[in-house]
Design a protein around this motif. Structure first.
Motif, PDB file in Angstrom:
ATOM      1  N   CYS A 107     -74.558 -23.202  58.508  1.00 37.91           N
ATOM      2  CA  CYS A 107     -74.521 -22.482  57.239  1.00 37.91           C
ATOM      3  C   CYS A 107     -73.874 -23.349  56.149  1.00 37.91           C
ATOM      4  N   GLY A 128     -76.201 -26.078  55.121  1.00 36.38           N
ATOM      5  CA  GLY A 128     -77.301 -25.546  54.314  1.00 36.38           C
ATOM      6  C   GLY A 128     -76.883 -25.213  52.893  1.00 36.38           C
ATOM      7  N   VAL A 129     -75.703 -24.609  52.739  1.00 41.96           N
ATOM      8  CA  VAL A 129     -75.216 -24.260  51.397  1.00 41.96           C
ATOM      9  C   VAL A 129     -75.008 -25.519  50.566  1.00 41.96           C
ATOM     10  N   ALA A 163     -78.335 -27.060  49.629  1.00 43.30           N
ATOM     11  CA  ALA A 163     -79.014 -26.281  48.586  1.00 43.30           C
ATOM     12  C   ALA A 163     -78.361 -26.503  47.224  1.00 43.30           C
ATOM     13  N   VAL A 218     -79.799 -19.512  44.681  1.00 43.29           N
ATOM     14  CA  VAL A 218     -79.286 -19.921  45.996  1.00 43.29           C
ATOM     15  C   VAL A 218     -78.480 -18.780  46.604  1.00 43.29           C
ATOM     16  N   TRP A 219     -77.573 -18.207  45.815  1.00 40.04           N
ATOM     17  CA  TRP A 219     -76.731 -17.126  46.353  1.00 40.04           C
ATOM     18  C   TRP A 219     -77.569 -15.899  46.714  1.00 40.04           C
ATOM     19  N   THR A 244     -80.590 -15.773  47.711  1.00 38.58           N
ATOM     20  CA  THR A 244     -81.405 -16.066  48.884  1.00 38.58           C
ATOM     21  C   THR A 244     -80.552 -16.179  50.141  1.00 38.58           C
ATOM     22  N   TRP A 245     -79.429 -16.840  50.026  1.00 36.56           N
ATOM     23  CA  TRP A 245     -78.622 -17.195  51.185  1.00 36.56           C
ATOM     24  C   TRP A 245     -77.685 -16.072  51.623  1.00 36.56           C
ATOM     25  N   LEU A 246     -77.010 -15.428  50.688  1.00 35.24           N
ATOM     26  CA  LEU A 246     -75.976 -14.454  51.051  1.00 35.24           C
ATOM     27  C   LEU A 246     -76.474 -13.247  51.855  1.00 35.24           C
ATOM     28  N   ALA A 274     -78.549 -13.096  54.104  1.00 37.71           N
ATOM     29  CA  ALA A 274     -78.776 -13.507  55.491  1.00 37.71           C
ATOM     30  C   ALA A 274     -77.479 -13.677  56.275  1.00 37.71           C
ATOM     31  N   VAL A 275     -76.363 -13.913  55.587  1.00 37.81           N
ATOM     32  CA  VAL A 275     -75.119 -14.191  56.312  1.00 37.81           C
ATOM     33  C   VAL A 275     -74.016 -13.162  56.084  1.00 37.81           C
ATOM     34  N   TYR A 287     -71.902  -7.799  50.903  1.00 35.97           N
ATOM     35  CA  TYR A 287     -72.857  -8.323  49.924  1.00 35.97           C
ATOM     36  C   TYR A 287     -72.947  -7.404  48.706  1.00 35.97           C
TER      37      TYR A 287
END
Length: 194
Positions: free
Chosen positions: A141, A144-145, A148, A172-173, A175-177, A179-180, A186
């Motif tokens: 993770c 990846g961050v 990106a 980016v945030w 799309t990514w947040l 998922a994690v 969130y």
């Protein structure tokens, strides 16, 4: 730190930002700082040493920004989001220095490793606070961050110039947040810059 050294670092950052590492000259830095070459060489052994000091100064500034954000936000994920925007605002000179030969050969890997360690540390704190979904691979993770965000900054620098990038960082945030992050966490995060 002495005022002469501070002035030299500020002048070097301006020169490197405007002209890039290769085209910036020691004479220009000295003129901007209002000092002699002797004064510059009293603090820095070469143009490369000066550029590395500019990068190190920015890394220390980002560490101070992180500390300040941690005092403001309880959520490590919100700290990470806001730090991503702070890096975006200050990225121009660092990106110009970091990803230009000959400097990139020597320091890009070290600088990216620093960024990744910071992201990983914040993710570990988020995991400890129960902010992350179960099973998130923190190392993957963090890699990846950073990849990106570096990509966003490089594209923004090429396409939008020094002022671009905030919209892409928000993407980016977004799309990514999801998922994690835990959905309840969130929902509380501010994705856009302040």
């Amino acid at each position: 730190m002495s005022t002469t050294r501070d002035g030299l670092l500020a002048a070097a950052a301006e020169a490197f930002d405007r002209d890039g590492y290769v085209r910036a000259t020691i004479d220009d830095v000295c003129d901007r700082a209002g000092v002699t070459k002797g004064a510059l060489y009293g603090h820095f052994s070469s143009k490369k040493a000066l550029a590395l000091a500019v990068l190190d100064r920015q890394a220390r500034e980002w560490a101070r920004v992180r500390e300040r954000l941690q005092r403001v936000h309880r959520s490590p994920l919100q700290v990470l989001i806001d730090l991503g925007y702070a890096v975006n605002r200050d990225r121009a000179v660092v990106q110009r220095l970091l990803f230009q030969a000959p400097l990139c050969d020597d320091v890009a890997e070290r600088q990216v490793a620093r960024w990744t360690a910071t992201v990983l540390d914040l993710l570990r704190h988020a995991e400890n606070r129960g902010e992350l979904r179960p099973g998130v691979d923190l190392v993957e993770c963090a890699d990846g961050v950073v990849a990106a965000l570096v990509g966003v900054h490089l594209v923004a620098m090429a396409v939008d110039g020094p002022s671009g990038g905030a919209r892409q960082v928000a993407d980016v945030w977004r799309t990514w947040l999801p998922a994690v992050a835990q959905p309840s966490v969130y929902a509380t995060l501010r994705i856009t810059p302040r």
